[in-house]
Design a protein around this motif. Structure first.
Motif, PDB file in Angstrom:
ATOM      1  N   LEU A 364       0.810  -1.222   0.000  1.00  0.00           N
ATOM      2  CA  LEU A 364       0.000   0.000   0.000  1.00  0.00           C
ATOM      3  C   LEU A 364       0.843   1.272   0.000  1.00  0.00           C
ATOM      4  O   LEU A 364       0.290   2.364  -0.154  1.00  0.00           O
ATOM      5  CB  LEU A 364      -0.928   0.002   1.220  1.00  0.00           C
ATOM      6  N   GLY A 365       2.146   1.147   0.165  1.00  0.00           N
ATOM      7  CA  GLY A 365       3.000   2.340   0.175  1.00  0.00           C
ATOM      8  C   GLY A 365       2.720   3.239   1.359  1.00  0.00           C
ATOM      9  O   GLY A 365       2.498   4.441   1.213  1.00  0.00           O
ATOM     10  N   LEU A 366       2.750   2.658   2.570  1.00  0.00           N
ATOM     11  CA  LEU A 366       2.316   3.389   3.758  1.00  0.00           C
ATOM     12  C   LEU A 366       3.416   4.178   4.461  1.00  0.00           C
ATOM     13  O   LEU A 366       3.112   4.970   5.353  1.00  0.00           O
ATOM     14  CB  LEU A 366       1.691   2.402   4.756  1.00  0.00           C
ATOM     15  N   ASN A 367       4.678   3.965   4.083  1.00  0.00           N
ATOM     16  CA  ASN A 367       5.766   4.665   4.780  1.00  0.00           C
ATOM     17  C   ASN A 367       5.990   6.059   4.214  1.00  0.00           C
ATOM     18  O   ASN A 367       7.110   6.437   3.872  1.00  0.00           O
ATOM     19  CB  ASN A 367       7.062   3.846   4.692  1.00  0.00           C
ATOM     20  N   ARG A 368       4.907   6.808   4.109  1.00  0.00           N
ATOM     21  CA  ARG A 368       4.972   8.159   3.535  1.00  0.00           C
ATOM     22  C   ARG A 368       4.110   9.101   4.379  1.00  0.00           C
ATOM     23  O   ARG A 368       3.210   8.653   5.099  1.00  0.00           O
ATOM     24  CB  ARG A 368       4.446   8.136   2.094  1.00  0.00           C
ATOM     25  N   PRO A 369       4.340  10.390   4.257  1.00  0.00           N
ATOM     26  CA  PRO A 369       3.525  11.353   5.018  1.00  0.00           C
ATOM     27  C   PRO A 369       2.167  11.585   4.353  1.00  0.00           C
ATOM     28  O   PRO A 369       1.927  12.592   3.680  1.00  0.00           O
ATOM     29  CB  PRO A 369       4.396  12.621   4.996  1.00  0.00           C
ATOM     30  N   ILE A 370       1.239  10.659   4.576  1.00  0.00           N
ATOM     31  CA  ILE A 370      -0.065  10.686   3.901  1.00  0.00           C
ATOM     32  C   ILE A 370      -1.235  10.670   4.886  1.00  0.00           C
ATOM     33  O   ILE A 370      -2.380  10.460   4.483  1.00  0.00           O
ATOM     34  CB  ILE A 370      -0.215   9.490   2.941  1.00  0.00           C
ATOM     35  N   TYR A 371      -0.988  10.942   6.161  1.00  0.00           N
ATOM     36  CA  TYR A 371      -1.992  10.621   7.171  1.00  0.00           C
ATOM     37  C   TYR A 371      -2.843  11.783   7.663  1.00  0.00           C
ATOM     38  O   TYR A 371      -3.964  11.559   8.135  1.00  0.00           O
ATOM     39  CB  TYR A 371      -1.315   9.908   8.341  1.00  0.00           C
ATOM     40  N   ARG A 372      -2.367  12.998   7.571  1.00  0.00           N
ATOM     41  CA  ARG A 372      -3.186  14.122   8.058  1.00  0.00           C
ATOM     42  C   ARG A 372      -4.580  14.130   7.421  1.00  0.00           C
ATOM     43  O   ARG A 372      -5.589  14.327   8.129  1.00  0.00           O
ATOM     44  CB  ARG A 372      -2.442  15.440   7.802  1.00  0.00           C
ATOM     45  N   PRO A 373      -4.741  13.908   6.097  1.00  0.00           N
ATOM     46  CA  PRO A 373      -6.094  13.948   5.524  1.00  0.00           C
ATOM     47  C   PRO A 373      -7.025  12.852   6.029  1.00  0.00           C
ATOM     48  O   PRO A 373      -8.245  12.965   5.884  1.00  0.00           O
ATOM     49  CB  PRO A 373      -5.839  13.792   4.013  1.00  0.00           C
ATOM     50  N   THR A 374      -6.465  11.791   6.619  1.00  0.00           N
ATOM     51  CA  THR A 374      -7.329  10.708   7.108  1.00  0.00           C
ATOM     52  C   THR A 374      -8.028  11.075   8.404  1.00  0.00           C
ATOM     53  O   THR A 374      -9.018  10.429   8.775  1.00  0.00           O
ATOM     54  CB  THR A 374      -6.518   9.423   7.364  1.00  0.00           C
ATOM     55  N   ALA A 375      -7.532  12.087   9.106  1.00  0.00           N
ATOM     56  CA  ALA A 375      -7.914  12.313  10.496  1.00  0.00           C
ATOM     57  C   ALA A 375      -9.225  13.065  10.678  1.00  0.00           C
ATOM     58  O   ALA A 375      -9.588  13.407  11.802  1.00  0.00           O
ATOM     59  CB  ALA A 375      -6.782  13.040  11.220  1.00  0.00           C
ATOM     60  N   ALA A 376      -9.940  13.345   9.603  1.00  0.00           N
ATOM     61  CA  ALA A 376     -11.285  13.923   9.704  1.00  0.00           C
ATOM     62  C   ALA A 376     -12.113  13.386   8.548  1.00  0.00           C
ATOM     63  O   ALA A 376     -11.607  13.188   7.446  1.00  0.00           O
ATOM     64  CB  ALA A 376     -11.240  15.448   9.663  1.00  0.00           C
ATOM     65  N   TYR A 377     -13.378  13.115   8.818  1.00  0.00           N
ATOM     66  CA  TYR A 377     -14.367  12.620   7.844  1.00  0.00           C
ATOM     67  C   TYR A 377     -14.096  11.181   7.401  1.00  0.00           C
ATOM     68  O   TYR A 377     -14.486  10.783   6.319  1.00  0.00           O
ATOM     69  CB  TYR A 377     -14.468  13.566   6.637  1.00  0.00           C
ATOM     70  N   GLY A 378     -13.444  10.404   8.264  1.00  0.00           N
ATOM     71  CA  GLY A 378     -13.323   8.976   8.035  1.00  0.00           C
ATOM     72  C   GLY A 378     -12.063   8.562   7.299  1.00  0.00           C
ATOM     73  O   GLY A 378     -11.591   9.256   6.400  1.00  0.00           O
ATOM     74  N   HIS A 379     -11.536   7.406   7.675  1.00  0.00           N
ATOM     75  CA  HIS A 379     -10.373   6.830   7.005  1.00  0.00           C
ATOM     76  C   HIS A 379     -10.773   6.014   5.781  1.00  0.00           C
ATOM     77  O   HIS A 379      -9.921   5.713   4.948  1.00  0.00           O
ATOM     78  CB  HIS A 379      -9.598   5.932   7.977  1.00  0.00           C
ATOM     79  N   PHE A 380     -12.059   5.698   5.676  1.00  0.00           N
ATOM     80  CA  PHE A 380     -12.533   4.826   4.599  1.00  0.00           C
ATOM     81  C   PHE A 380     -13.664   5.492   3.829  1.00  0.00           C
ATOM     82  O   PHE A 380     -14.313   6.423   4.317  1.00  0.00           O
ATOM     83  CB  PHE A 380     -13.001   3.491   5.179  1.00  0.00           C
ATOM     84  N   GLY A 381     -13.861   5.010   2.597  1.00  0.00           N
ATOM     85  CA  GLY A 381     -14.861   5.626   1.743  1.00  0.00           C
ATOM     86  C   GLY A 381     -14.376   6.896   1.088  1.00  0.00           C
ATOM     87  O   GLY A 381     -15.166   7.647   0.507  1.00  0.00           O
ATOM     88  N   ARG A 382     -13.087   7.146   1.149  1.00  0.00           N
ATOM     89  CA  ARG A 382     -12.494   8.347   0.542  1.00  0.00           C
ATOM     90  C   ARG A 382     -11.974   7.997  -0.848  1.00  0.00           C
ATOM     91  O   ARG A 382     -11.768   6.830  -1.188  1.00  0.00           O
ATOM     92  CB  ARG A 382     -11.346   8.874   1.417  1.00  0.00           C
ATOM     93  N   ARG A 383     -11.697   8.997  -1.644  1.00  0.00           N
ATOM     94  CA  ARG A 383     -11.243   8.759  -3.012  1.00  0.00           C
ATOM     95  C   ARG A 383      -9.726   8.531  -3.025  1.00  0.00           C
ATOM     96  O   ARG A 383      -8.966   9.369  -2.542  1.00  0.00           O
ATOM     97  CB  ARG A 383     -11.601   9.942  -3.907  1.00  0.00           C
ATOM     98  N   ALA A 384      -9.301   7.382  -3.545  1.00  0.00           N
ATOM     99  CA  ALA A 384      -7.870   7.146  -3.725  1.00  0.00           C
ATOM    100  C   ALA A 384      -7.333   8.169  -4.717  1.00  0.00           C
ATOM    101  O   ALA A 384      -7.819   8.268  -5.845  1.00  0.00           O
ATOM    102  CB  ALA A 384      -7.626   5.735  -4.237  1.00  0.00           C
ATOM    103  N   ASP A 385      -6.352   8.961  -4.282  1.00  0.00           N
ATOM    104  CA  ASP A 385      -5.898  10.089  -5.091  1.00  0.00           C
ATOM    105  C   ASP A 385      -4.384  10.193  -4.979  1.00  0.00           C
ATOM    106  O   ASP A 385      -3.853  10.710  -4.002  1.00  0.00           O
ATOM    107  CB  ASP A 385      -6.571  11.377  -4.606  1.00  0.00           C
ATOM    108  N   GLY A 386      -3.683   9.679  -5.996  1.00  0.00           N
ATOM    109  CA  GLY A 386      -2.226   9.722  -5.956  1.00  0.00           C
ATOM    110  C   GLY A 386      -1.697   8.926  -4.781  1.00  0.00           C
ATOM    111  O   GLY A 386      -1.985   7.735  -4.635  1.00  0.00           O
ATOM    112  N   ASP A 387      -0.948   9.589  -3.913  1.00  0.00           N
ATOM    113  CA  ASP A 387      -0.374   8.914  -2.752  1.00  0.00           C
ATOM    114  C   ASP A 387      -1.399   8.673  -1.646  1.00  0.00           C
ATOM    115  O   ASP A 387      -1.141   7.880  -0.739  1.00  0.00           O
ATOM    116  CB  ASP A 387       0.769   9.754  -2.180  1.00  0.00           C
ATOM    117  N   TYR A 388      -2.521   9.354  -1.697  1.00  0.00           N
ATOM    118  CA  TYR A 388      -3.445   9.352  -0.571  1.00  0.00           C
ATOM    119  C   TYR A 388      -4.511   8.266  -0.678  1.00  0.00           C
ATOM    120  O   TYR A 388      -4.984   7.945  -1.766  1.00  0.00           O
ATOM    121  CB  TYR A 388      -4.102  10.733  -0.429  1.00  0.00           C
ATOM    122  N   PHE A 389      -4.866   7.687   0.463  1.00  0.00           N
ATOM    123  CA  PHE A 389      -5.893   6.656   0.582  1.00  0.00           C
ATOM    124  C   PHE A 389      -5.675   5.488  -0.381  1.00  0.00           C
ATOM    125  O   PHE A 389      -6.592   5.062  -1.079  1.00  0.00           O
ATOM    126  CB  PHE A 389      -7.287   7.265   0.369  1.00  0.00           C
TER     127      PHE A 389
END
Length: 406
Positions: A364-389
């Protein structure tokens, strides 16, 4: 399995005190992963009136040495990051202001005893960062393959936050909560029986024309979010039911990292193992294993192999491979597809590397700074966008279908 019932989920905005804490903790994770992709982070945040306090354990090159000495400039970067998060959320109030709040940093080195169990050494593969059970879930109720009650609760608050920040709704303040109750018939959501929205507001918007303006605005947002035909004259509306909501956020209620785990996941529509996500680097299986199980469950549903799928996985601290993998499609599997066959298919996919913590992070390529956007409005059901989700991708669907016995 019942097919006709009422079900409710809630969401909270980015300005809710617990979510302020989550976003600060994940911004710290991102700061440290940007410096060292192998950083170990467990960052907890307390927010209250004019105060932010950090606590937890860290390890990483260019961050802190084993004696607890900070690398040059890092302490100031941490404080700057905290204040930037609070500013971006929108807090410039007397009781909580990004520029004047008191900040306290109590982060310290990770325990050597934890490190020795988790790190790879000799012939030992890297182990899980802790024991625990994690769940992933997906269903075909919405295009996001999420429970409809939670999906709509999130989207109501996302729309309100966007309008607040753009100036389209200047009477809104950052703190808010939503709750949506839907009626299900034959297992499908068909109508909204109740909506609750409580939003912090500017002074004066709890009476007269100003209150009417706020309530008219909220009703319009809800109508735009929910599908056509879901609202009717029978829908119950509760907008700021307690009256005035001027004092909010950390000034109105203390916030802590990790207190909104049901909001973060599936709104109560699926089991939860109990572990929070925010503030943790991806070696912690509370986070990475919850992401991979969502990824797997979503791909099962996206592939048409089931309409509803729950996956459980379990780990022991210091042990690399999972102790168990469990799949439940709740009687919705496609013809010829069994839960046992799905379990074998998942464990047999070479790209998943037997679901070790390292393999999950690599896939999943998780060792990157991609986590701030997950911290509001749910970690799931979001749009996979480049490095995020990346766990929201459905790129495993064909491989899952091919791995099943014909």
């Amino acid at each position: 399995m019942r097919t006709s019932f009422l079900f409710t989920s809630e969401s909270v905005s980015e300005g809710h005190p617990d979510k302020v804490s989550d976003q600060i903790s994940d911004a710290i994770v991102d700061l440290f992963l940007a410096k060292d992709p192998e950083a170990r982070v467990a960052c907890e945040t307390l927010t209250t009136t004019q105060t932010v306090v950090l606590a937890g354990e860290i390890r990483g090159a260019g961050i802190m040495d084993t004696a607890g000495n900070w690398a040059p400039g890092v302490e100031q970067e941490i404080e700057d990051t905290v204040r930037a998060v609070v500013r971006e959320i929108g807090y410039q109030q007397e009781g909580f202001h990004w520029e004047t709040l008191r900040f306290e940093n109590n982060l310290h080195p990770q325990s050597a005893h934890i490190a020795q169990g988790v790190d790879a050494s000799g012939n030992k593969d890297e182990g899980a960062g802790d024991q625990g059970i994690m769940f992933g879930f997906a269903c075909d109720e919405t295009p996001d393959l999420m429970p409809a009650t939670l999906d709509y609760s999130h989207k109501i608050l996302e729309r309100m936050a966007a309008d607040r920040k753009s100036g389209a709704a200047p009477f809104l303040e950052p703190d808010a909560k939503s709750q949506v109750t839907l009626r299900y018939e034959n297992g499908r959501p068909v109508a909204c029986t109740a909506v609750v929205v409580s939003t912090q507001h500017a002074p004066g918007y709890d009476q007269g024309e100003e209150e009417a303006e706020l309530k008219t605005y909220v009703r319009r947002v809800v109508r735009e979010v929910l599908p056509d035909g879901f609202l009717s004259g029978d829908t119950q509306w509760h907008i700021n039911p307690t009256g005035s909501f001027v004092i909010g956020g950390p000034d109105g209620d203390a916030g802590l990292t990790g207190r909104k785990i049901i909001v973060d996941t599936y709104g109560g529509a699926a089991p939860h193992g109990g572990g929070a996500f925010s503030g943790k680097d991806p070696t912690k299986v509370d986070r990475s294993a919850a992401y991979i199980t969502r990824y797997l469950a979503k791909n099962v549903v996206a592939a048409g192999l089931a309409k509803r799928c729950t996956i459980q996985i379990a780990y022991a601290i210091g042990v690399s491979e999972p102790l168990s993998l469990y799949v439940d499609t709740h009687g919705t599997a496609a013809d010829g597809v069994s839960d046992e066959a799905l379990e074998k298919a998942i464990l047999g996919l070479d790209t998943l590397g037997r679901l070790t913590p390292r393999a999950i992070r690599t896939h999943l390529g998780l060792n990157r700074p991609i986590y701030r956007p997950t911290a509001a409005y749910g970690h799931f059901g979001r749009r996979a966008d480049g490095d995020y989700f990346p766990w929201e991708r459905t790129d495993l669907a064909d491989a899952l279908k091919a791995a099943l016995p014909r």
